[in-house]
Write a protein that holds these residues in place. Structure first.
Motif, PDB file in Angstrom:
ATOM      1  N   TYR A 130      -5.449 -14.691  -3.145  1.00  0.00           N
ATOM      2  CA  TYR A 130      -6.043 -15.913  -2.613  1.00  0.00           C
ATOM      3  C   TYR A 130      -5.130 -17.127  -2.769  1.00  0.00           C
ATOM      4  CZ  TYR A 130     -10.257 -13.061  -2.811  1.00  0.00           C
ATOM      5  OH  TYR A 130     -11.164 -12.069  -2.643  1.00  0.00           O
ATOM      6  N   GLN A 131      -3.866 -16.915  -3.114  1.00  0.00           N
ATOM      7  CA  GLN A 131      -2.966 -18.033  -3.340  1.00  0.00           C
ATOM      8  C   GLN A 131      -2.596 -18.716  -2.025  1.00  0.00           C
ATOM      9  OE1 GLN A 131       0.655 -16.934  -5.312  1.00  0.00           O
ATOM     10  NE2 GLN A 131       1.478 -19.033  -5.339  1.00  0.00           N
ATOM     11  N   GLU A 132      -2.616 -20.061  -2.027  1.00  0.00           N
ATOM     12  CA  GLU A 132      -2.203 -20.865  -0.892  1.00  0.00           C
ATOM     13  C   GLU A 132      -0.764 -21.305  -1.112  1.00  0.00           C
ATOM     14  OE1 GLU A 132      -3.734 -21.545   1.843  1.00  0.00           O
ATOM     15  OE2 GLU A 132      -5.733 -20.752   1.418  1.00  0.00           O
ATOM     16  N   TYR A 133       0.136 -20.819  -0.266  1.00  0.00           N
ATOM     17  CA  TYR A 133       1.556 -21.091  -0.461  1.00  0.00           C
ATOM     18  C   TYR A 133       1.988 -22.420   0.155  1.00  0.00           C
ATOM     19  CZ  TYR A 133       1.948 -16.230  -1.911  1.00  0.00           C
ATOM     20  OH  TYR A 133       1.802 -15.050  -2.565  1.00  0.00           O
TER      21      TYR A 133
END
Length: 576
Positions: A130-133
């Motif tokens: 779920y990481q937003e880069y």
């Protein structure tokens, strides 16, 4: 007629059959070669021919099997207790847990499950799905494509007698519906039999309205409740405020009484931000507004303080700049200190810090401007509609003098209102004949550009400073002119009458007679020059005698001039 008998026959049993047979070849035409034509041919040497050496490729598409997904859930409840243990009794459950925790099988099972669970936890910690880069980049760089827009749908008034679409409101949840108010604003010119109905349209079905609103008077404005999408607020032509709940049908749910309503058509309604979400505000032309910021028919914007106690505190300031009624007023969603107005032939951008004039404005158009709205996603973009059916899209970062995109003849009639969707991609425009046109703009007009917020902010601040400098300069010039005028008035008022009237008369007489005597002497001198000279005497006269005669003539001339002056002076009033 009843069929009594049917005759059935095979296809091979009727019609002429085709019979094929073999036969020898026959020569029908024989054209021999013509040597004259051979002389007209020109041989090409060398001959260039293109050859494709690469492998021929073809493109094929295959539609894979559709993957169907289902949503399933598991409800976990407390269970697994023995029959002799009541799970509601805390003491029994604690006693049973202690007994099980001492069992060796329980310890071994926990150790095995623990290693598996630890492996799964380490996998989840290694990769965050779920990481937003790219969450730090608010702005997106857009390709340099030309601004464009296209028509998506057209919603026409289903009534035979067409009415202007006076207001448009987007559905707050998903923007999948559109509420349109229809009303004829020409006083006492509405045709007989004109309907009072307004409609809610589904964007996917432009042929038939989804819900019909049936008021007692035509609706001038219509707004969705942002907290409850089933509730709509409307302002009627007769001055009443109506409220609909679409769950209850097409009839009015709440209606204000005539005694506590407006005396003129309600041109604006808005939902206020409150805890309950049921407070609203309405504006009309029957009274000076005492809340919010509104535009008047005199072209003046009035900024009001809702919490003021006295009239002087409620009306904070005014902004004058338009030559006619103000048809639209909206604050910039990114910079609330700046707001947009539309009136007469121009659209103007104002700042609350500069009250004497607007900081930016468009050129004067040939047609009246009827409505305007800011883009909800780009601080430098706004939209305007005109009476000639044109929709202008302005981007003052890209171009200040002309619109970035001008869509002419969106409709064959005048455009009265517009409303932009929350994502900035769709625009709904209402026309004079009740036609609502839905347009989609290109990505460049609905996507925030890089550093656009900083650019727009610096432009607003720069223009505000410029207007402040001009205002200060004009104020200084006015004060100087006022001071000079007051100084001249004071000098004329405070100057004492020191001069004597008799002295002024005597001085004037002396100057008058001096001018008269000077003029007489000049005329006498001219007359003496014109007189003929006496003939010369014989040469026996000596030089002394001639000189004596000349002196005598000069004395006689002086005496005649004095006599002439003495004779004419009494006729001019005499000497003083």
């Amino acid at each position: 007629m009843e069929i009594v008998y049917v005759y059935v026959k095979k296809r091979s049993e009727f019609g002429k059959q085709c019979n094929f047979s073999d036969r020898q070849a026959e020569l029908n035409i024989d054209i021999p070669p013509n040597p004259e034509l051979a002389e007209q041919f020109v041989e090409r040497n060398p001959v260039d021919t293109g050859i494709q050496c690469s492998t021929s490729m073809s493109e094929h598409e295959a539609n894979t099997e559709r993957f169907e997904m289902e949503t399933r859930g598991v409800n976990h409840i407390e269970g697994g207790w023995p029959k002799d243990v009541n799970p509601l009794e805390l003491e029994q459950t604690i006693r049973f847990r202690k007994k099980v925790e001492k069992d060796e099988n329980y310890i071994n099972a926990i150790m095995q499950l623990g290693s598996i669970m630890e492996h799964c936890i380490k996998q989840n910690n290694a990769i965050d799905i779920y990481q937003e880069y790219f969450d730090d980049e608010d702005a997106v760089e857009v390709t340099d494509e030309a601004p464009s827009a296209k028509t998506i749908n057209v919603f026409r008034d289903p009534q035979e007698i067409k009415r202007p679409a006076t207001h448009v409101s987007w559905h707050p949840d998903g923007n999948r519906k559109l509420a349109v108010a229809y009303s004829c604003l020409n006083f006492q010119r509405a045709p007989e039999g004109m309907s009072n109905e307004s409609y809610i349209w589904d964007l996917e079905n432009p042929n038939r309205p989804e819900i019909t609103l049936k008021p007692s008077s035509p609706l001038v404005t219509l707004e969705y409740n942002p907290k409850d999408s089933h509730v709509l607020l409307a302002g009627c032509y007769n001055g009443q405020i109506a409220c609909w709940d679409t769950r209850k049908g097409s009839l009015v749910a709440e209606l204000s009484t005539i005694e506590f309503s407006h005396r003129d058509p309600v041109y604006g309604t808005i939902w206020l931000q409150s805890k309950t979400g049921t407070e609203c505000f309405s504006a009309s032309t029957d009274g000076q507004p005492t809340k919010f910021m509104v535009g008047t028919e005199q072209g003046v914007v009035i900024s009001c303080n809702r919490k003021g106690k006295t009239p002087a505190e409620k009306i904070v300031c005014t902004f004058s700049g338009h030559h006619g009624p103000i048809y639209a007023l909206q604050r910039n969603p990114f910079y609330p200190k700046n707001f947009l107005t539309v009136g007469d032939w121009t659209a103007r951008i104002w700042s609350e810090d500069s009250r004497e004039s607007s900081i930016m404005w468009t050129k004067y158009h040939m047609a009246y401007l009827t409505d305007a709205s800011w883009s909800p996603v780009r601080p430098a973009v706004f939209f305007t509609t005109k009476m000639d059916g044109t929709l202008d899209i302005w981007d003052f970062v890209f171009k200040q003098c002309d619109p970035a995109l001008s869509l002419k003849q969106v409709c064959d009639e005048a455009l009265f209102c517009l409303r932009v969707q929350d994502n900035g991609c769709f625009i709904a425009c209402g026309s004079q004949l009740g036609t609502t046109t839905l347009l989609e703009v290109s990505n460049g007009l609905c996507t925030l550009q890089r550093n656009e917020k900083n650019t727009a902010s610096s432009m607003f601040e720069r223009e505000t400073r410029r207007e402040k400098i001009l205002e200060a300069r004009h104020r200084e010039m006015r004060l100087k002119e006022k001071g000079k005028a007051e100084g001249r008035d004071d000098e004329l008022r405070d100057e004492p009458p020191n001069l004597n009237l008799e002295e002024l008369v005597t001085k004037a007489e002396e100057e008058f007679f001096d001018i008269i005597f000077t003029e007489l002497k000049r005329k006498e001198a001219e007359a003496m020059k014109k007189q003929p000279k006496p003939p010369k005497q014989p040469s026996q006269e000596t030089d002394e005698e001639v000189q004596g005669e000349e002196e005598a003539e000069e004395e006689r001339g002086d005496g005649e001039g004095e006599e002439g002056g003495g004779e004419e002076s009494p006729a001019l009033g005499g000497q003083p």
